[in-house]
Design an enzyme around this catalytic site. Sequence first.
Site, short mmCIF file in Angstrom:
data_model
loop_
_atom_site.label_atom_id
_atom_site.label_comp_id
_atom_site.label_asym_id
_atom_site.label_seq_id
_atom_site.Cartn_x
_atom_site.Cartn_y
_atom_site.Cartn_z
N ASP A 1 0.64 -1.27 0.00
CA ASP A 1 -0.10 0.15 -0.09
C ASP A 1 0.40 1.38 -0.12
O ASP A 1 1.99 1.53 0.66
CB ASP A 1 -1.13 0.09 1.36
CG ASP A 1 -2.12 -1.28 1.13
OD1 ASP A 1 -2.12 -1.42 0.52
OD2 ASP A 1 -2.28 -1.18 3.12
N1 URA Z 1 -0.90 -5.66 4.03
C1 URA Z 1 -1.98 -4.55 3.60
O1 URA Z 1 -2.52 -4.25 4.10
N2 URA Z 1 -1.10 -3.21 3.13
C2 URA Z 1 -0.17 -3.96 2.90
O2 URA Z 1 0.71 -3.34 2.09
C3 URA Z 1 0.58 -5.35 2.25
C4 URA Z 1 0.06 -5.82 3.48
#
Ligand code: URA
Length: 239
Positions: A101
């Site tokens: 993310d």
């Molecule tokens: N899980 C999440 O919620 N975000 C990420 O970036 C990776 C795994």
Amino acid sequence: MERLQKVIANSGYCSRRCAEKLILDGRVSVNNEIIRELGVKVSKKDEILIDGLKLNKDDKVYYLLYKPRGVVSTAKDDKNRKTVVDIIDTYVRIYPVGRLDYDTSGVLLLTNDGELSNMLTHPKNKIDKMYIAKIKGIIDADAIYKLKNGVIIDGIKTSKAKVKIKRVDKKSNTSIVEITIHEGRNHQVKKMFEAVGYEVLKLKREVFAFLTTGNLKSGEYRKLTIKEVKQLYGLFKNT
Ligand code: URA
């Protein structure tokens, strides 16, 4: 058809400027004809030699990035935000292996090796990814039990996970939890914690397969060693 200097640069041989100089210096030939000007376009079938040696257009490159927060995990962003690909100084067209993310940091591989990328991201191959999550609140045993055994997110139960409490801080009312999953669903870790009533305040991927950020600082990257690439391929020997 693409411009000769772009093809040379995209192969990873050297930068676009360097490719242009090679051409102007008469060191590049296409189908045995020396090219000295920059307008020439070539196709995949054309044989390109530099100093008499065949240009390998298929060279694979592999980078390990310590992704910082505030960067998108795509090759291009429609909102013009900085991408993980922007960070890596290469002329080869690379893309991230899976996603983190925008506000997640940690280990992210980037490559132009589609075969390895597909294998690493295919759910059947169950590549472990370990995250450290800072959680709002003091996490309880019931939540840990549920996270370990699977919770429902987007209507589907998650696989078993390894979960460890690393620290709780009553003063700031936060917990640090280590969680290892092998699936790669969208926002999976955040949604898993949400499913048991906790908000993730900060998330870092510490480990991808056997790779860690090691000595890298946030925003830094390095090339994988040949041994590491072999080791990654080795994960799929019996699949
Ligand atoms: N899980 C999440 O919620 N975000 C990420 O970036 C990776 C795994």
